[in-house]
Design a protein around this motif. Structure first.
Motif, mmCIF file in Angstrom:
data_model
loop_
_atom_site.group_PDB
_atom_site.id
_atom_site.type_symbol
_atom_site.label_atom_id
_atom_site.label_comp_id
_atom_site.label_asym_id
_atom_site.label_seq_id
_atom_site.Cartn_x
_atom_site.Cartn_y
_atom_site.Cartn_z
ATOM 1 N N TYR A 1 -24.853 -38.967 -42.402
ATOM 2 C CA TYR A 1 -23.842 -39.147 -43.448
ATOM 3 C C TYR A 1 -22.712 -40.035 -42.920
ATOM 4 N N THR A 2 -23.104 -41.159 -42.369
ATOM 5 C CA THR A 2 -22.181 -42.003 -41.619
ATOM 6 C C THR A 2 -21.078 -42.597 -42.476
ATOM 7 N N GLY A 3 -21.375 -42.865 -43.751
ATOM 8 C CA GLY A 3 -20.370 -43.502 -44.595
ATOM 9 C C GLY A 3 -20.002 -44.864 -44.047
ATOM 10 N N VAL A 4 -18.710 -45.160 -44.064
ATOM 11 C CA VAL A 4 -18.241 -46.444 -43.555
ATOM 12 C C VAL A 4 -18.019 -46.410 -42.046
ATOM 13 N N GLY A 5 -18.165 -45.218 -41.410
ATOM 14 C CA GLY A 5 -18.128 -45.149 -39.946
ATOM 15 C C GLY A 5 -16.887 -44.544 -39.343
ATOM 16 N N LEU B 1 -14.959 -45.834 -50.119
ATOM 17 C CA LEU B 1 -15.500 -45.750 -48.767
ATOM 18 C C LEU B 1 -14.480 -45.174 -47.785
ATOM 19 N N LEU B 2 -13.263 -45.697 -47.831
ATOM 20 C CA LEU B 2 -12.251 -45.269 -46.868
ATOM 21 C C LEU B 2 -11.688 -43.896 -47.208
ATOM 22 N N GLY B 3 -11.588 -43.582 -48.501
ATOM 23 C CA GLY B 3 -11.089 -42.267 -48.892
ATOM 24 C C GLY B 3 -12.020 -41.142 -48.502
ATOM 25 N N ASN B 4 -13.307 -41.431 -48.379
ATOM 26 C CA ASN B 4 -14.283 -40.416 -47.978
ATOM 27 C C ASN B 4 -14.423 -40.281 -46.462
ATOM 28 N N ALA B 5 -13.757 -41.141 -45.708
ATOM 29 C CA ALA B 5 -13.977 -41.202 -44.264
ATOM 30 C C ALA B 5 -13.087 -40.225 -43.495
#
Length: 409
Positions: A10-14, A328-332
């Motif tokens: 679940y890497t997302g944007v990292g 992307l960033l809000g989920n990180a």
């Protein structure tokens, strides 16, 4: 020295990966089904990426992509999608479906890979709603699952659990998350003590002052004329009348503005504005047109500003729409938070120390913040809203709660 190997789910944007990278780890393989997130990862790092639903992958495929054998990975990291346990679910529906939500099976998928890969250590991150008192069935599922892995595999994973606020560790953002860390050989893990806090008259405190939004953003251009960052919608012209660090409550009978709303009749992030001299509130992944936090200059954040508030490494390439970047960033996970925990995992559980004591992703201090901007006068179109508005009657007594009771009856 050989870099330690991480399997990332679940890497997302990292966000997690960038922090572990700063602490001396290398992502051996990343698993992420979101095509936009995969493109972002490929644009910024050369990690092997499996762009597939984790439920359609075998542990063997993941290990093979990372050129790893069972037991060879140093750490398994990941933040399973958190919507079933998010506090925002309670605002919208009064409760969330939690384990009845199909997305909750991502917890089981994480545990499956833990069992089959058997890394030396693991870190699992989720929203702090996972550990809410009386609603912690997700956390209990994880802990029972780890016990089952230990029974079947003769491992000794001993999970340590903590709810941490990123601002307490130098991230310029108030963001609470639950972290679960464990070691295959049973070595106990101790979460690091907070290093930052609010300024007070207690001069004997060893805590550093919170890193602020001015520390994170103060050197960036104003972007006042960027049309992509302009607020839109019915309430856009009201934000300039709200002071830094306030929200719509400013315009209630208990605030300092005009009585446009009832006390606590809107969600907390409604017209919420950051203050230069404090950390930001939690960055949202999918905000509405009036859902903050917003920049002190009465606009949305740019991609670089969002990255700074999330303590991502500098220079990331994010060639997407602003809405996609916000998602992307809000989920990180804030990368500095990940760096701090990765260093402790490295030191406590893997017996490896970093050569430098400096945190690579810690924001620099920029000194005192400039004074707040002057407030704009209340636009005429909002004056008709001035009145004696009722306060929210209390938890479980509002209109939404009454509607749920009516439907249930």
């Amino acid at each position: 020295m050989t870099r330690l190997k991480a399997i990332s789910l679940y890497t997302g944007v990292g966000g997690l990966d960038f922090g572990f990278e700063a602490a001396g780890f290398e992502t051996a393989v990343a698993v992420e089904m979101d095509p936009t997130a995969c493109r972002a990862l490929a644009a910024n790092r050369r990690w092997p990426i499996l762009g597939e639903d984790i439920h359609r992958l075998t542990a063997g495929q993941i290990l093979s992509a990372g050129q790893l054998s069972r037991g060879e990975a140093d750490v398994l990291i990941g933040g399973p999608p958190c919507q079933p346990f998010s506090k925002s679910g309670y605002w919208v529906r009064g409760d969330a479906k939690r384990l009845d939500d199909p997305r909750a099976t991502t917890l089981e998928a994480y545990l499956h890979i833990l069992e089959k890969a058997q890394p030396r250590a693991f870190l699992l991150e989720n929203v702090h709603g996972l550990a809410f008192r009386g609603k912690d069935e997700g956390l209990e599922q994880i802990l029972r699952g780890i016990e089952a892995v230990n029974r079947r595999c003769k491992t000794s994973y001993r999970p340590a659990v903590a709810v941490l606020n990123a601002a307490d560790y130098g991230v310029p953002q108030l963001r609470q998350r639950v972290f679960i860390v464990g070691s295959r050989d049973g070595t106990p893990f101790s979460f690091p003590a907070p290093t930052h806090g609010a300024l007070s008259e207690n001069t004997e405190s060893e805590l550093q002052p919170f890193r602020t939004t001015w520390d994170a953003l103060g050197d960036l251009p104003s972007l006042m004329n960027d049309p992509s960052l302009k607020m839109s919608g019915k309430w856009a012209d009201l934000l300039p009348t709200i002071p830094e660090g306030e929200n719509y409550l400013w315009h209630t009978k208990r605030g300092g503005g005009s009585a446009l709303f009832g006390w606590r009749t809107r969600y907390w992030n409604f017209l919420l504005k950051i203050a230069k001299d404090r950390p930001s509130w939690t960055i949202q992944a999918q905000p509405g047109s009036a859902t903050g936090p917003f920049h002190w200059a009465n606009r949305k954040f740019s991609a670089v500003e969002l990255s700074r508030l999330q303590t991502f490494p500098e220079g990331l390439v994010l060639p997407f729409s602003r809405n996609e970047i916000q998602r992307l960033l809000g989920n990180a996970v804030p990368s500095l938070m990940a760096e701090i925990l990765a260093r402790e995992i490295r030191r406590q559980l893997l017996g490896r120390r970093r050569q430098t004591s400096d945190l690579l992703l810690m924001p620099v201090r920029r000194g005192p913040a400039p004074p707040p901007q002057k407030l704009a006068p209340l636009p005429k179109k909002f004056r008709e809203l001035i009145g004696n508005h009722s306060d929210h009657p209390g938890e479980g007594l509002g209109n939404a709660a009454r509607m749920r009771l009516t439907v249930a009856a």
